[in-house]
Design a protein around this motif. Structure first.
Motif, PDB file in Angstrom:
ATOM      1  N   ASP A  71       0.832  -1.207   0.000  1.00  0.00           N
ATOM      2  CA  ASP A  71       0.000   0.000   0.000  1.00  0.00           C
ATOM      3  C   ASP A  71       0.871   1.264   0.000  1.00  0.00           C
ATOM      4  OD1 ASP A  71      -2.587   1.330   0.162  1.00  0.00           O
ATOM      5  OD2 ASP A  71      -1.922   1.930   2.170  1.00  0.00           O
ATOM      6  N   GLN A  72       2.002   1.221   0.689  1.00  0.00           N
ATOM      7  CA  GLN A  72       2.902   2.379   0.712  1.00  0.00           C
ATOM      8  C   GLN A  72       3.605   2.551  -0.636  1.00  0.00           C
ATOM      9  OE1 GLN A  72       4.935   1.020   4.230  1.00  0.00           O
ATOM     10  NE2 GLN A  72       4.119   2.741   5.413  1.00  0.00           N
ATOM     11  N   LYS A  97       1.044   4.243  -2.714  1.00  0.00           N
ATOM     12  CA  LYS A  97       0.931   5.661  -2.340  1.00  0.00           C
ATOM     13  C   LYS A  97       2.107   6.474  -2.880  1.00  0.00           C
ATOM     14  CE  LYS A  97      -1.928   5.235   1.808  1.00  0.00           C
ATOM     15  NZ  LYS A  97      -3.154   5.482   1.117  1.00  0.00           N
ATOM     16  N   GLN A 120       1.229   7.135  -6.370  1.00  0.00           N
ATOM     17  CA  GLN A 120       0.189   8.157  -6.438  1.00  0.00           C
ATOM     18  C   GLN A 120       0.804   9.547  -6.264  1.00  0.00           C
ATOM     19  OE1 GLN A 120      -2.990   7.685  -3.597  1.00  0.00           O
ATOM     20  NE2 GLN A 120      -4.049   9.517  -4.304  1.00  0.00           N
ATOM     21  N   TRP A 121       1.724   9.676  -5.305  1.00  0.00           N
ATOM     22  CA  TRP A 121       2.411  10.948  -5.080  1.00  0.00           C
ATOM     23  C   TRP A 121       3.078  11.427  -6.369  1.00  0.00           C
ATOM     24  CZ3 TRP A 121       7.589  12.103  -5.619  1.00  0.00           C
ATOM     25  CH2 TRP A 121       7.993  13.352  -5.140  1.00  0.00           C
ATOM     26  N   GLY A 156      -0.631   3.027  -8.351  1.00  0.00           N
ATOM     27  CA  GLY A 156      -0.729   4.284  -7.618  1.00  0.00           C
ATOM     28  C   GLY A 156      -0.532   5.482  -8.532  1.00  0.00           C
TER      29      GLY A 156
END
Length: 167
Positions: free
Chosen positions: A20-21, A24, A27-28, A55
């Motif tokens: 999940d990180q 993320k 996504q960033w 992401g």
């Protein structure tokens, strides 16, 4: 310092403990990308390249689902928010630069955000201005056993090459 070294710099280092990180972190980056950006992803099998791209796609606001294009080589994901489409390429099965050239990616690279998994040593010819993402993971814990795909930490290094740019 050579001109090439001067034009290349590490923009971010992100430690991701879980998938999940990694998503993320993608996504960033996706939220900061613009039309014409080329991203080259590298890392061993299972490092999280496709997870990172999922992401990134979320950050760009493109239609999914985002899956590894290993057998189809490339997929285009149109934007659902009026931004650039995402061209998602998997160069793992490509044996040469000629095979990459056959995909005619340079025709769409200026209009899209192009992500090339396994592109290191192949996709750099698409643009001198690019973002390289290296995902490295710990393969074993201190006892020497496999720590597991979702539990071993990853170090994500994002480098900018070419024209001056901030992320």
């Amino acid at each position: 310092m050579t001109e090439a070294a001067a034009a290349s710099r590490v923009a971010e280092r992100i430690e991701a403990e879980k998938a999940d990180q990694t998503r993320k972190a993608g996504q960033w980056l996706g939220e900061r990308l613009t039309r014409g950006d080329l991203i080259i992803l590298s890392g061993e099998l299972g490092a999280g390249k496709t997870t990172f791209t999922q992401g990134l796609a979320e950050g760009l606001g493109v239609r999914g689902p985002i899956t590894s294009p290993t057998f189809v080589i490339a997929r285009v994901h149109p934007s659902v928010v009026g931004g650039p489409p995402l061209v998602h390429v998997d160069a793992y099965r490509l044996g040469s630069l000629a095979e990459l050239d056959d995909l005619d990616l340079d025709a769409s690279v200026e209009e899209s955000v192009t992500v090339v998994e396994w592109g290191e040593g192949k996709a750099e010819v698409l643009s001198g201005d690019r973002i390289e993402v290296r995902i490295e993971r710990a393969l074993a814990d201190d006892a020497g056993t496999d720590a597991g795909a979702d539990t071993d930490p990853r170090m994500i290094t994002i480098s900018v090459h070419g024209a001056a740019r901030t992320l």
